[in-house]
Enzyme design. Structure first.
Site, PDB file in Angstrom:
ATOM      1  N   LYS A 171       0.838  -1.211   0.000  1.00 21.47           N
ATOM      2  CA  LYS A 171       0.000   0.000   0.000  1.00 21.47           C
ATOM      3  C   LYS A 171       0.872   1.260   0.000  1.00 21.47           C
ATOM      4  O   LYS A 171       0.537   2.254  -0.654  1.00 21.47           O
ATOM      5  CB  LYS A 171      -0.923  -0.002   1.217  1.00 21.47           C
ATOM      6  CG  LYS A 171      -1.831   1.247   1.311  1.00 21.47           C
ATOM      7  CD  LYS A 171      -2.741   1.406   0.097  1.00 21.47           C
ATOM      8  CE  LYS A 171      -3.509   2.718   0.101  1.00 21.47           C
ATOM      9  NZ  LYS A 171      -4.568   2.774   1.113  1.00 21.47           N
ATOM     10  N   LYS A 239       0.102  11.734   5.544  1.00 20.99           N
ATOM     11  CA  LYS A 239       0.472  10.670   6.488  1.00 20.99           C
ATOM     12  C   LYS A 239       1.065   9.465   5.754  1.00 20.99           C
ATOM     13  O   LYS A 239       2.095   8.914   6.170  1.00 20.99           O
ATOM     14  CB  LYS A 239      -0.775  10.266   7.288  1.00 20.99           C
ATOM     15  CG  LYS A 239      -0.582   9.108   8.265  1.00 20.99           C
ATOM     16  CD  LYS A 239      -0.997   7.764   7.673  1.00 20.99           C
ATOM     17  CE  LYS A 239      -2.479   7.704   7.332  1.00 20.99           C
ATOM     18  NZ  LYS A 239      -2.878   6.359   6.843  1.00 20.99           N
TER      19      LYS A 239
END
Length: 292
Positions: A171, A239
């Protein structure tokens, strides 16, 4: 069908929970904002009063939360998932968090008698609504097989990529590629606008060639219309690029384009645009070009 509890009913979690209801599962949801629970109930689900309430009696617990501390806070401690889920419960974390945290929490889950998968998703809000998410899964192969019906209700491309933490590593790579693509698309559209090109025609032909991508399909129109309602917020991509940066440093690899785009995303967030869709990177290109 399974008793599935979904903890975290945000932009992604709620449509995923609704699709699990549509697939015939008994779905219980918990969220800090009660209004999101009410929306799940209206779609045929059930509501929990706490994390512990959601964990009790569930065959499968799916968490979809913003960041590593959020996931750890929900699963750990006396009021967390690990303390209240029955032995053998399958915990699927669909959040995007640090790979090292995913590995550590998987070990903690195993120690508590649970089965753990890290299964972050890609496809944005539209993919969650349509049930066609791409899901990269880390964990034991037998647990991956056991999760098939649940993951199949929310995703289309579902791949076991290795042991615990591997899903989060893949990811991170996904988020690196997406961020660079969004920045490149933003620069291309500002370039085309400056030359007075028919933008709709230009994006159509670009989309049919090697430059075509899901990013162009889903984000090009947002840039043309300057409408950056969030499908995935810049603050979250900020983030995620922090995860990429830290994991790259740990592995001793260099991601030059990633570093540049991470800086541009940080700039956008620091200028108050964190709540915008990540296609809002377009605003930064306009500003640097002296255009509006």
């Amino acid at each position: 069908m399974s008793n599935v509890s979904v903890i975290g009913l945000g932009i992604m979690g709620l449509p995923m929970a609704v699709n699990l209801v549509k697939a015939g599962h008994t779905v219980t949801g918990f969220n800090r904002s009660p209004a999101r629970i009410e929306r799940l109930i209206a779609a045929g689900g059930l509501g929990a009063t706490s994390v512990a309430d959601a964990a009790r009696g569930a065959d499968v617990i799916l968490t979809m939360l913003p960041d590593s501390p959020d996931v750890e806070g929900v699963v750990s401690g006396p009021d967390g998932v690990f303390a209240h889920a029955a032995p053998g419960t399958l915990w699927i974390d669909a959040s995007t968090i640090r790979p090292d945290v995913a590995q550590r929490l998987a070990n903690d889950a195993t120690a508590a008698g649970l089965r753990a998968l890290d299964a972050p998703v890609s496809g944005g809000e539209r993919g969650a609504i349509d049930g066609v998410l791409s899901i990269m899964v880390g964990g034991d192969a037998a647990d991956f097989d056991a999760a098939g019906e649940v993951l199949g209700a929310v995703g289309k491309t579902i791949v076991h990529v290795g042991p615990a933490g591997s899903g989060q590593t893949v990811k991170a790579a996904n988020q690196l590629i997406v961020a660079v693509n969004i920045q490149a698309l933003a620069e291309a559209i500002v370039f085309l606008e400056a030359h007075g090109v028919d933008l709709d025609a230009a994006l159509t032909v670009l989309g049919g060639g090697l430059a075509g991508s899901k990013v162009l399909e889903q984000k090009g129109r947002k840039m043309l219309t300057r409408s950056f309602d969030p499908g995935f917020r810049l603050a979250l991509h900020h983030k995620d690029l922090g995860i990429v940066t830290a994991a790259s440093r740990e592995a001793g690899v260099v991601t030059p384009l990633g570093a540049v785009v991470a800086g541009l995303v940080a700039n956008a967030v620091n200028h108050g645009d964190g709540a915008l869709d990540h296609s809002g990177l377009f605003k930064g290109v306009l500003e640097l070009s002296g255009r509006d």
